[in-house]
Scaffold this motif. Sequence first.
Motif, PDB file in Angstrom:
ATOM      1  N   LEU A  24     -82.805  63.189 -53.588  1.00 54.08           N
ATOM      2  CA  LEU A  24     -83.221  63.450 -54.969  1.00 54.08           C
ATOM      3  C   LEU A  24     -84.444  62.629 -55.370  1.00 54.08           C
ATOM      4  N   GLY A  25     -84.858  61.685 -54.554  1.00 55.55           N
ATOM      5  CA  GLY A  25     -86.051  60.893 -54.854  1.00 55.55           C
ATOM      6  C   GLY A  25     -85.860  59.957 -56.034  1.00 55.55           C
ATOM      7  N   LEU A  26     -84.731  59.218 -56.062  1.00 54.79           N
ATOM      8  CA  LEU A  26     -84.423  58.269 -57.139  1.00 54.79           C
ATOM      9  C   LEU A  26     -84.520  56.849 -56.614  1.00 54.79           C
ATOM     10  N   ASP A  27     -84.865  55.913 -57.517  1.00 50.02           N
ATOM     11  CA  ASP A  27     -84.884  54.500 -57.118  1.00 50.02           C
ATOM     12  C   ASP A  27     -83.503  53.887 -57.291  1.00 50.02           C
ATOM     13  N   ALA A  28     -83.394  52.572 -57.131  1.00 49.26           N
ATOM     14  CA  ALA A  28     -82.093  51.896 -57.189  1.00 49.26           C
ATOM     15  C   ALA A  28     -81.452  52.000 -58.563  1.00 49.26           C
ATOM     16  N   ASN A  29     -82.268  52.173 -59.619  1.00 47.06           N
ATOM     17  CA  ASN A  29     -81.730  52.286 -60.978  1.00 47.06           C
ATOM     18  C   ASN A  29     -81.422  53.730 -61.371  1.00 47.06           C
ATOM     19  N   GLY A  30     -81.635  54.679 -60.462  1.00 49.04           N
ATOM     20  CA  GLY A  30     -81.379  56.080 -60.774  1.00 49.04           C
ATOM     21  C   GLY A  30     -82.510  56.767 -61.501  1.00 49.04           C
ATOM     22  N   THR A  31     -83.699  56.172 -61.494  1.00 51.43           N
ATOM     23  CA  THR A  31     -84.870  56.766 -62.149  1.00 51.43           C
ATOM     24  C   THR A  31     -85.677  57.561 -61.129  1.00 51.43           C
ATOM     25  N   ALA A  32     -86.122  58.747 -61.550  1.00 50.70           N
ATOM     26  CA  ALA A  32     -86.857  59.626 -60.642  1.00 50.70           C
ATOM     27  C   ALA A  32     -88.241  59.059 -60.343  1.00 50.70           C
ATOM     28  N   ILE A  33     -88.605  59.047 -59.060  1.00 51.28           N
ATOM     29  CA  ILE A  33     -89.947  58.658 -58.616  1.00 51.28           C
ATOM     30  C   ILE A  33     -90.798  59.927 -58.568  1.00 51.28           C
ATOM     31  N   GLY A  34     -92.029  59.848 -59.052  1.00 52.54           N
ATOM     32  CA  GLY A  34     -92.906  61.013 -59.210  1.00 52.54           C
ATOM     33  C   GLY A  34     -92.803  62.049 -58.113  1.00 52.54           C
ATOM     34  N   MET A  35     -93.503  61.822 -56.991  1.00 51.18           N
ATOM     35  CA  MET A  35     -93.427  62.701 -55.825  1.00 51.18           C
ATOM     36  C   MET A  35     -92.671  61.955 -54.737  1.00 51.18           C
ATOM     37  N   SER A  36     -91.419  62.333 -54.529  1.00 53.98           N
ATOM     38  CA  SER A  36     -90.590  61.610 -53.574  1.00 53.98           C
ATOM     39  C   SER A  36     -89.519  62.537 -53.017  1.00 53.98           C
TER      40      SER A  36
END
Length: 386
Positions: A24-36
Amino acid sequence: MRIEEVQSTSKKERVATHTHIKGLGLDANGTAIGMSAGFVGQAEAREACGLVVDMIRQKKMAGRALLLAGPPATGKTALALGISQELGSKVPFCPMVGSEVYSSEVKKTEVLMENFRRAIGLRIKENKEVYEGEVTELSPEESESSTGGYGKNISHVVIGLKTVKGTKQLKLDPTIYDALIKEKVAVGDVIYIEANSGAVKRVGRCDAFATEYDLEAEEYVPIPKGEVHKKKEIVQDVTLHDLDAANAQPQGGQDILSLMGQMMKPRKTEITEKLRQEINKVVNRYIDEGIAELVPGVLFIDEVHMLDIECFSYLNRALESSLSPIVILATNRGICTVRGTDMTSPHGIPVDLLDRLVIVRTQIYGPIEMIQVPISCLIMCFNFPM
């Protein structure tokens, strides 16, 4: 000085519509990274799906399902595949379209249940005694035919196996020779033979022969470590539908009618509920004994508004089952008529099933995302080997 790069001999995966989706391209905090992870945009939908993944891991999605609602070509199938990838690479992913349930040979509910069972995996772990190594010798020994005539029979097979620690020469039954021929085993291949059943498995070609041919179709594996005769844990991944189909195959007789039936193309037959219950009992026993582990997968039903009231009623019951996968529905409809009835409902889904759903909305791509799509395609072209 001329320097050339040597291409890898490993197998390459076929590039299809959604093979670029890795999560899903999320960081450790569950926030979406732009193109990932193969995604562009849809940040809110990806973050919402991340929360659903957390609920699944915490086992708080029992009896519920996920609905992805949004216009066409906004990434609903990609989000479903992303959820499956986040849950694990070995998690079964079974996609289907709502219109697939309509058949002249099989009931609608049977098609639904078949896909439910395809999306539930079973990981079986067994400790077996095996002979494993690189084949250094393969010579069948012939003897005179016991039935008379000029023909000869294979009495036994002498095979040499080599590992890092040593070599062994084995004398095998002629029935194992048939399995060796079926697996197309040759000198230089890495194989293992089960001591109890005599089953033969070809692992691949030994990597010592990797420079012989410039063919990338062959899979090269290192020479096994340890002794030739060892105890090895063998892991097999099957789905419940594989077990259903294997046990539902009719065993034909030797009469003329049975032979005619085997020659003719068989119609698709339904698997009985009694057979599924018997398989469930065996599966539950294996799980209790620690032999097997259940791997609930993802069942993705696209165009869910194509299902009728009978299918929706069956979905309600199937979601309550103890052996149920994660069900993800997708639709691009607003308020429309539920098929088979006169009532209208959001997304063409009955209200009682709608109450069980966690709804995630996808948005139409804006100008910024439309510019980012070709950029991400270029990045993927550089990442995928040509």
